[in-house]
Design an enzyme around this catalytic site. Structure first.
Site, PDB file in Angstrom:
ATOM      1  N   HIS A  60      35.049  -4.327   6.236  1.00 41.37           N
ATOM      2  CA  HIS A  60      35.834  -4.024   5.029  1.00 41.37           C
ATOM      3  C   HIS A  60      35.446  -2.664   4.450  1.00 41.37           C
ATOM      4  O   HIS A  60      34.508  -2.549   3.656  1.00 41.37           O
ATOM      5  CB  HIS A  60      35.631  -5.129   3.992  1.00 41.37           C
ATOM      6  N   LEU A  63      38.497   4.075   4.212  1.00 37.90           N
ATOM      7  CA  LEU A  63      38.194   5.433   4.662  1.00 37.90           C
ATOM      8  C   LEU A  63      39.075   6.464   3.972  1.00 37.90           C
ATOM      9  O   LEU A  63      38.836   7.671   4.079  1.00 37.90           O
ATOM     10  CB  LEU A  63      38.325   5.535   6.187  1.00 37.90           C
ATOM     11  N   ASP A 305      33.089  -3.496   1.404  1.00 34.23           N
ATOM     12  CA  ASP A 305      34.234  -3.092   0.584  1.00 34.23           C
ATOM     13  C   ASP A 305      33.998  -1.671   0.070  1.00 34.23           C
ATOM     14  O   ASP A 305      34.296  -1.347  -1.098  1.00 34.23           O
ATOM     15  CB  ASP A 305      34.490  -4.076  -0.570  1.00 34.23           C
TER      16      ASP A 305
HETATM   17 ZN   LIG Z   1      38.840  -3.535  -0.364  1.00 29.83          ZN
END
Ligand SMILES: [Zn+2]
EC number: 3.5.2.3
Length: 426
Positions: A60, A63, A305
């Site tokens: 997760h 980029l 994340d």
């Molecule tokens: Zn996310």
């Protein structure tokens, strides 16, 4: 080109190995694992007092390329990844344009290959433009290289569309990643609902906003037979729903972020926008439940994340600040803290960063089995260091861990048998 990683403590949870073993790498693959391997014309990498583990996998990551390169791009993001010990990252589709078609997927794959650092596995959108209205062409996305689908950043509001998405994704054997929140229940909330929110005068997001959507998506997975992966679990209820579903055989996996198992809503005091994320940092009770879920394997994946934002997007009033923090360079030491605190064994911790994520998204990575692709991370588990946000390799510096004393660092990261990061050379 041969590389011999010598004298390290090899931990390969996929193969239940934790032993003093050498690893020989040849032609980008693991050629041998054993004791006193012959170093004939091989470059020797001394791993004495180091851990040698399968390359870490982060399922997760944002980029930000294409479209938001001022926050991060494929080059800076994968550089941060390998510095953090990650050899593979799965990138979310909320770019501009959205990764809802094969042109964008191909662009990402090509750019990542040119950069040549971590392997990038693109994740496609469930719905066109992340609008929640019509399904993307999942077959084409898969063909172009997508390994899963998600509208991450947004839930798929309409239950019928999510049902169709799961049926469709199932026919292409693509896992569906759920960003679980009921937006109507979230309302205008900006942090966890509770005492701290009341004291700070901020509108809260109650736990039921997450639990209700996790319950719906788990039931839809059970109904359709699709493979479901629940992103960034943050509540006790979500852990319990997922645990119960796994017990009755539903194909559901789950991830938790280092910030959700490390911090509570208390971090928001002082209106620190680096503590603003979605889902929000929760109560101590939720954190305890998440840690329990990690320990018993209900949550098999630790994912960052990684959400880079420009300082101007964070340096504003709490209510309007962007959600999320960078995480690629802090995930490993924060995970190793769980070992120090007795939550996970070292092997379990490594599993949550290697074979767990590989299994969730069905990636051909995550072990050091002879013959497999030589993605390897060498870690100095005793290396004590202080995080300076300004020194992060990510373009963005939004982290709530600035100034923290951390322990454990990747010293060498190898992707396909090539050393792409060496901490001595930074
Ligand atoms: Zn996310």
């Amino acid at each position: 080109m041969k590389i011999l990683i010598k004298g390290g403590r090899l931990i390969d949870p996929a193969n239940s190995i934790d032993d003093q073993l050498d690893v020989l790498i040849e032609n980008g693959c693991v050629a041998a694992v054993g004791t006193n391997l012959d170093s004939d014309n091989a470059q020797v990498l001394d791993a004495t007092n180091r851990l040698v583990v399968p390359g870490l996998i982060d399922v997760h990551v944002h980029l930000r390329e294409p479209g938001y390169e001022y926050k991060e791009d494929i080059q800076s993001g994968t550089r941060a990844a390998v510095a953090g010990g990650f050899t593979s990252v799965a990138c979310m589709p909320n770019t501009d344009p959205v990764n809802d078609n094969k042109t964008v997927t191909s662009y990402i794959c090509q750019k990542a290959a040119e950069v040549g650092l971590a392997t990038v596995f693109p994740v496609g959108a469930i719905t066109k433009g992340l609008k929640g209205e019509s399904l993307s062409e999942m077959g084409q996305l898969r063909e172009a290289g997508c390994v899963a689908v998600t509208d991450d950043g947004r839930p798929v509001d309409d239950g019928e569309i999510m049902r169709r998405a799961m049926e469709y994704a199932r026919s292409f054997d693509l896992p569906v990643i759920s960003h679980a929140e009921d937006l109507a229940i979230v309302g205008g909330g900006v942090m966890n609902d509770g005492f701290v929110a009341t004291e700070l005068g901020l509108k809260g997001i109650p736990w039921v906003a997450e639990d209700a959507m996790v319950a719906r998506d788990v039931m839809l997975a059970e109904f359709t037979g699709a493979r479901l992966h629940v992103a960034h679990v943050s509540t006790r209820g979500a852990v319990e729903i997922i645990r119960a579903a796994q017990k009755r055989g539903v194909a559901v996996t789950a991830e938790v972020t280092p910030h959700h198992f490390t911090l509570t809503e208390e971090a928001v005091r002082g209106y620190d926008t680096n503590a603003k994320m979605n889902p929000p940092l929760r109560s101590a009770d939720d954190v305890a439940a998440i840690r329990q879920g990690l320990a018993d394997g209900t949550i098999g994946v630790i994912a960052t994340d990684h959400a880079p934002h420009h300082r101007d997007e964070k340096n504003v009033e709490f209510n309007i600040a962007m959600n999320g923090i960078v995480g690629l360079e802090t995930a490993l030491p924060l995970t190793l803290r769980l070992v120090e605190e007795g939550v996970l064994s070292l092997s379990e911790a490594i599993a949550r960063l290697t074979c767990g994520p590989a299994q969730a998204l069905n990636l051909s990575r995550g072990s050091l089995t002879v013959g497999s692709i030589a993605d390897v991370t060498v870690i100095d588990p005793e290396c004590a260091w202080k995080l300076e946000a300004e020194e992060l390799l990510s373009k963005s510096k939004n982290t709530p861990f600035d100034g923290w004393s951390l322990k454990g660092k990747a010293t060498n990261t190898l992707v396909r048998g090539k050393i792409v990061y060496n901490s001595d050379e930074v």
